[in-house]
Scaffold this motif. Structure first.
Motif, PDB file in Angstrom:
ATOM      1  N   ALA A 103      -9.568   5.091   0.835  1.00  0.00           N
ATOM      2  CA  ALA A 103      -8.113   5.084   0.699  1.00  0.00           C
ATOM      3  C   ALA A 103      -7.661   4.988  -0.753  1.00  0.00           C
ATOM      4  O   ALA A 103      -6.488   5.230  -1.047  1.00  0.00           O
ATOM      5  CB  ALA A 103      -7.537   3.911   1.487  1.00  0.00           C
ATOM      6  N   ALA A 117       0.869  -1.183   0.000  1.00  0.00           N
ATOM      7  CA  ALA A 117       0.000   0.000   0.000  1.00  0.00           C
ATOM      8  C   ALA A 117       0.900   1.225   0.000  1.00  0.00           C
ATOM      9  O   ALA A 117       2.045   1.170   0.464  1.00  0.00           O
ATOM     10  CB  ALA A 117      -0.935   0.008   1.207  1.00  0.00           C
ATOM     11  N   GLN A 177      -1.991   6.526   0.099  1.00  0.00           N
ATOM     12  CA  GLN A 177      -3.204   5.865   0.559  1.00  0.00           C
ATOM     13  C   GLN A 177      -3.326   5.961   2.076  1.00  0.00           C
ATOM     14  O   GLN A 177      -4.437   6.090   2.610  1.00  0.00           O
ATOM     15  CB  GLN A 177      -3.209   4.402   0.109  1.00  0.00           C
ATOM     16  N   ARG A 223      -4.824   9.206   2.922  1.00  0.00           N
ATOM     17  CA  ARG A 223      -6.255   9.219   2.636  1.00  0.00           C
ATOM     18  C   ARG A 223      -7.058   8.467   3.696  1.00  0.00           C
ATOM     19  O   ARG A 223      -8.236   8.768   3.923  1.00  0.00           O
ATOM     20  CB  ARG A 223      -6.516   8.630   1.255  1.00  0.00           C
TER      21      ARG A 223
END
Length: 330
Positions: free
Chosen positions: A152, A25, A29, A32
């Motif tokens: 995300a 990830a 992200q 977010r």
């Protein structure tokens, strides 16, 4: 008073996000999701979030697989590049690439961009939208609908080169037999068509592009669904017969009768070269007989060739074609 974020809850969400993305990830992200810059920096410096690529985390314990490396590259590159070459063939499900074990993902980007040497990025002068497709990742519906993961920016789709562009790019380095199988696979799956590939090859042909002569040759015998059908098309071409239409759906009125391998429509003759030959059970023989009767009722002469006929006895095949097609005797 500003409510402080529950970082344990955010850590759980980040782990779920990474799990849905093959263990990786991005830091973007994480922002977010609600992580502060300080919280992200703390996790980075404490080695809780080791980086797989700049700005992309691989959670501890998550294996570095071709799929996770690919997703990490997509998260890093964003719209600057698309999945291409070997990775695109794998993503599109082309034959021989379903279980391909390559160590690094492949991307394509316009010339002038510079990326980390931990990715294999091929440069190109032209990458029009017609050569780009959207690939949908295979995710459970509950994961796709998850509000936190959607917030995300969960990676649910990614961009890749089309089947036609992928094959044209790979033809420069792939073996001829593999390139032929890729063409047949893409046609069989409805991802391209011979006429469309010829047009794209003409558009992309230019100085410095390798593999175009090979594709010119292979596309002459494309359109079948198997290597045996390609072999038959080449035999027909070498013998000077008119090219038949491959994979034709036959109907009587509006009722489906059969999908046949080849039709020499001007004569008219149907040729079958598939595994339908050699049925031994009573239900199979009855089905084959009824299918043949239906085709004959439509006015077609049906000829059947086995693999051994086409591979080991091409003279027999051409003699039969001559008898039924060249002489037009029915």
């Amino acid at each position: 008073m500003t409510k402080r974020p529950d970082h344990r809850h955010l850590d759980h969400q980040f782990a779920r996000l990474a799990a849905a993305q093959e263990g990786v990830a991005s830091l973007h992200q994480a922002r977010r999701l609600g992580f502060s810059k300080a919280a992200i920096e703390h996790r980075r410096t404490s080695e809780r979030w080791p980086l797989a690529l700049p700005g992309v985390v691989r959670l501890p314990g998550a294996p570095a697989t071709p799929q996770s490396e690919e997703i990490a590259g997509i998260l890093l590159l964003g719209d600057r590049a698309v999945v291409g070459h070997l990775s695109a063939a794998h993503a599109l499900g082309l034959d021989d690439f379903g279980n391909l074990a390559f160590t690094r993902p492949h991307f394509i980007a316009l010339r002038g961009h510079h990326f980390t040497d931990r990715l294999t990025v091929h440069s190109t002068r032209r990458l029009p939208s017609t050569d780009i497709v959207t690939v949908r990742r295979n995710l459970p519906p509950a994961v796709r609908r998850d509000p936190a993961l959607r917030r995300a920016g969960l990676l649910t789709t990614f961009r890749a080169t089309s089947a036609s562009r992928t094959i044209i790019d790979l033809a420069a380095t792939a073996e001829p037999a593999l390139t032929a199988r890729l063409i047949d696979s893409a046609i069989r799956q409805g991802l391209t068509a011979p006429t469309y590939m010829v047009r794209r090859l003409a558009d992309l042909r230019g100085r410095g592009r390798s593999g175009t002569r090979l594709l010119d040759e292979l596309l002459l015998d494309s359109g079948g669904h198997t290597w045996l059908e390609r072999r038959f098309l080449r035999l027909v071409r070498d013998a000077g017969f008119p090219r038949p239409t491959p994979q034709v759906i036959m109907r009587r009125d509006t009722k489906f009768v059969a999908r046949v391998d080849f039709v020499f429509g001007a004569y008219p003759v149907v040729v079958e070269v598939s595994g339908r030959l050699g049925h031994t059970s009573e239900p199979d023989r009855r089905r084959d007989a009824r299918r043949r009767n239906e085709l004959q009722a439509l006015g077609f002469r049906v000829i059947e060739f086995t693999t051994a006929d086409i591979v080991a006895s091409p003279g027999y095949v051409t003699a039969e074609l001559t008898r039924h097609i060249a002489d037009r005797r029915f």
